[in-house]
Design a protein around this motif. Structure first.
Motif, PDB file in Angstrom:
ATOM      1  N   ILE A  72       0.842  -1.191   0.000  1.00 41.23           N
ATOM      2  CA  ILE A  72       0.000   0.000   0.000  1.00 41.23           C
ATOM      3  C   ILE A  72       0.877   1.241   0.000  1.00 41.23           C
ATOM      4  N   THR A  73       0.501   2.248  -0.803  1.00 42.01           N
ATOM      5  CA  THR A  73       1.159   3.550  -0.724  1.00 42.01           C
ATOM      6  C   THR A  73       0.099   4.633  -0.596  1.00 42.01           C
ATOM      7  N   VAL A  74       0.470   5.703   0.102  1.00 45.59           N
ATOM      8  CA  VAL A  74      -0.409   6.873   0.250  1.00 45.59           C
ATOM      9  C   VAL A  74       0.453   8.132   0.296  1.00 45.59           C
ATOM     10  N   PRO A  75      -0.126   9.291  -0.032  1.00 39.84           N
ATOM     11  CA  PRO A  75       0.584  10.553   0.184  1.00 39.84           C
ATOM     12  C   PRO A  75       0.576  10.889   1.673  1.00 39.84           C
ATOM     13  N   CYS A  76       1.614  11.524   2.147  1.00 45.75           N
ATOM     14  CA  CYS A  76       1.695  11.794   3.583  1.00 45.75           C
ATOM     15  C   CYS A  76       1.749  13.286   3.886  1.00 45.75           C
ATOM     16  N   ASP A  77       1.311  13.607   5.115  1.00 49.55           N
ATOM     17  CA  ASP A  77       1.499  14.901   5.764  1.00 49.55           C
ATOM     18  C   ASP A  77       0.619  16.007   5.177  1.00 49.55           C
ATOM     19  N   MET A  78      -0.369  16.430   5.960  1.00 52.32           N
ATOM     20  CA  MET A  78      -1.251  17.516   5.539  1.00 52.32           C
ATOM     21  C   MET A  78      -0.511  18.841   5.374  1.00 52.32           C
ATOM     22  N   LYS A  79       0.703  18.952   5.885  1.00 54.41           N
ATOM     23  CA  LYS A  79       1.502  20.154   5.634  1.00 54.41           C
ATOM     24  C   LYS A  79       1.814  20.321   4.147  1.00 54.41           C
ATOM     25  N   LEU A  80       1.743  19.226   3.399  1.00 58.72           N
ATOM     26  CA  LEU A  80       2.003  19.261   1.963  1.00 58.72           C
ATOM     27  C   LEU A  80       0.718  19.406   1.146  1.00 58.72           C
ATOM     28  N   TRP A  81      -0.415  19.587   1.822  1.00 56.57           N
ATOM     29  CA  TRP A  81      -1.684  19.717   1.100  1.00 56.57           C
ATOM     30  C   TRP A  81      -1.637  20.929   0.181  1.00 56.57           C
ATOM     31  N   SER A  82      -2.159  20.742  -1.040  1.00 50.60           N
ATOM     32  CA  SER A  82      -2.079  21.819  -2.031  1.00 50.60           C
ATOM     33  C   SER A  82      -3.175  21.655  -3.069  1.00 50.60           C
ATOM     34  N   ALA A  83      -3.163  22.549  -4.053  1.00 49.08           N
ATOM     35  CA  ALA A  83      -4.103  22.449  -5.163  1.00 49.08           C
ATOM     36  C   ALA A  83      -3.937  21.145  -5.925  1.00 49.08           C
ATOM     37  N   HIS A  84      -2.748  20.575  -5.900  1.00 51.29           N
ATOM     38  CA  HIS A  84      -2.532  19.278  -6.544  1.00 51.29           C
ATOM     39  C   HIS A  84      -3.446  18.218  -5.934  1.00 51.29           C
ATOM     40  N   ASP A  85      -3.529  18.177  -4.605  1.00 50.67           N
ATOM     41  CA  ASP A  85      -4.375  17.184  -3.938  1.00 50.67           C
ATOM     42  C   ASP A  85      -5.837  17.357  -4.333  1.00 50.67           C
ATOM     43  N   VAL A  86      -6.272  18.587  -4.395  1.00 52.68           N
ATOM     44  CA  VAL A  86      -7.657  18.864  -4.796  1.00 52.68           C
ATOM     45  C   VAL A  86      -7.897  18.404  -6.233  1.00 52.68           C
ATOM     46  N   ALA A  87      -6.969  18.714  -7.119  1.00 54.65           N
ATOM     47  CA  ALA A  87      -7.132  18.409  -8.539  1.00 54.65           C
ATOM     48  C   ALA A  87      -7.213  16.914  -8.808  1.00 54.65           C
ATOM     49  N   VAL A  88      -6.459  16.116  -8.036  1.00 54.74           N
ATOM     50  CA  VAL A  88      -6.452  14.670  -8.288  1.00 54.74           C
ATOM     51  C   VAL A  88      -7.423  13.914  -7.387  1.00 54.74           C
ATOM     52  N   GLY A  89      -8.237  14.642  -6.606  1.00 50.43           N
ATOM     53  CA  GLY A  89      -9.304  13.997  -5.845  1.00 50.43           C
ATOM     54  C   GLY A  89      -8.903  13.395  -4.517  1.00 50.43           C
ATOM     55  N   HIS A  90      -7.850  13.903  -3.904  1.00 51.23           N
ATOM     56  CA  HIS A  90      -7.485  13.415  -2.572  1.00 51.23           C
ATOM     57  C   HIS A  90      -8.468  13.940  -1.532  1.00 51.23           C
ATOM     58  N   LEU A  91      -8.778  13.117  -0.557  1.00 45.43           N
ATOM     59  CA  LEU A  91      -9.575  13.529   0.592  1.00 45.43           C
ATOM     60  C   LEU A  91      -8.708  13.815   1.811  1.00 45.43           C
ATOM     61  N   ARG A  92      -7.500  13.276   1.809  1.00 41.96           N
ATOM     62  CA  ARG A  92      -6.606  13.426   2.966  1.00 41.96           C
ATOM     63  C   ARG A  92      -5.185  13.063   2.560  1.00 41.96           C
ATOM     64  N   ARG A  93      -4.232  13.489   3.382  1.00 41.70           N
ATOM     65  CA  ARG A  93      -2.870  12.967   3.378  1.00 41.70           C
ATOM     66  C   ARG A  93      -2.645  12.360   4.758  1.00 41.70           C
ATOM     67  N   TYR A  94      -1.794  11.358   4.858  1.00 38.57           N
ATOM     68  CA  TYR A  94      -1.693  10.552   6.070  1.00 38.57           C
ATOM     69  C   TYR A  94      -0.456  10.883   6.904  1.00 38.57           C
ATOM     70  N   THR A  95      -0.576  10.650   8.195  1.00 33.44           N
ATOM     71  CA  THR A  95       0.579  10.521   9.074  1.00 33.44           C
ATOM     72  C   THR A  95       0.856   9.026   9.233  1.00 33.44           C
ATOM     73  N   ARG A  96       1.980   8.705   9.816  1.00 33.18           N
ATOM     74  CA  ARG A  96       2.253   7.289  10.097  1.00 33.18           C
ATOM     75  C   ARG A  96       1.176   6.709  11.010  1.00 33.18           C
ATOM     76  N   ASP A  97       0.777   7.486  11.999  1.00 35.33           N
ATOM     77  CA  ASP A  97      -0.218   6.988  12.950  1.00 35.33           C
ATOM     78  C   ASP A  97      -1.583   6.794  12.301  1.00 35.33           C
ATOM     79  N   SER A  98      -2.019   7.756  11.475  1.00 31.52           N
ATOM     80  CA  SER A  98      -3.342   7.623  10.862  1.00 31.52           C
ATOM     81  C   SER A  98      -3.365   6.491   9.846  1.00 31.52           C
ATOM     82  N   LEU A  99      -2.264   6.277   9.146  1.00 32.97           N
ATOM     83  CA  LEU A  99      -2.196   5.160   8.207  1.00 32.97           C
ATOM     84  C   LEU A  99      -2.193   3.834   8.964  1.00 32.97           C
TER      85      LEU A  99
END
Length: 233
Positions: A130-157
């Motif tokens: 499994i792979t996921v994008p991490c860290d909401m500090k990196l949230w950007s227009a890119h995430d919105v454009a590709v339909g992300h709902l969240r970015r993960y921390t190690r704990d949340s994943l």
């Protein structure tokens, strides 16, 4: 991910530095898995780039794709393909040896439900990558454009995977060295960063990401998180 982004992915993934190295990373982990190659499921396969890697390593894969464009592209590549929702996989329980879900969970509201479905279709002792994008500090227009709902921390994943019933064997970071550059670029981004690149820039970024294979950086913050998990016996 909408139709336009899927079409861009299919057109660019064979040459784009990020997708090429991720496929190489998948290949290395397939070679490390214990036991012979068997049946595999590539959830959220898009055009089937990773499904082809599974085939090349002797697996019998099926590409599962929700969207019409991705499923059509996978079929055009002569890959076994089914239209399906990760929350309700059209697959018999306990019938799969390996499940792949690369950058899928962040697109789905019920991520734990997807993991539970992965757990259901895996045979006892079967593996998940499994792979996921991490860290909401990196949230950007890119995430919105590709339909992300969240970015993960190690704990949340970890929570999503364990609540879904899988047991984590290993969790690590990827795309660590380019994280500062990614953070800078995405602060200015207004759309998806998936686009055709200058060949020189593409080669330079590829060289950086490939160097991570040889450096002890997997415990540091990156742009993505990766997990190897297993269904209990």
């Amino acid at each position: 991910m909408d139709s336009a982004e899927i079409q861009k992915l299919v057109a660019l993934e064979d040459r784009h530095w990020w997708y090429r190295e991720r496929r190489a990373l998948l290949g290395r982990h397939l070679r490390r898995l214990a036991g012979p190659a068997g049946t595999a499921l590539d959830i959220g396969a898009a055009g089937g780039g990773n499904t082809r890697v599974l085939q090349q390593h002797g697996w019998k894969p099926v590409a599962v794709e929700y969207g019409h464009d991705g499923a059509t592209a996978a079929k055009q590549r002569k890959l076994p393909t089914v239209r399906g929702d990760g929350r309700r996989l059209p697959i018999k329980s306990g019938s799969i040896d390996l499940v792949l879900a690369f950058d899928v969970l962040e697109h789905i509201d019920d991520d734990e439900g997807v993991v539970a479905e992965m757990n259901r279709v895996l045979r006892p002792g079967g593996s998940a990558l499994i792979t996921v994008p991490c860290d909401m500090k990196l949230w950007s227009a890119h995430d919105v454009a590709v339909g992300h709902l969240r970015r993960y921390t190690r704990d949340s994943l970890r929570t999503a995977i364990e609540n879904g019933g899988l047991h984590i064997e290993r969790l690590w970071s990827w795309n660590v060295l380019l994280r500062p550059a990614a953070a800078t670029v995405r602060k200015r981004s207004t759309s998806s960063d998936l686009r055709k690149m200058n060949p020189i820039v593409n080669a330079a970024l590829s060289a950086v990401i490939v160097s991570e294979r040889f450096l002890p950086v997997q415990s540091l913050p990156g742009v993505s998180l990766m997990v190897q998990a297993v269904r209990g016996k």
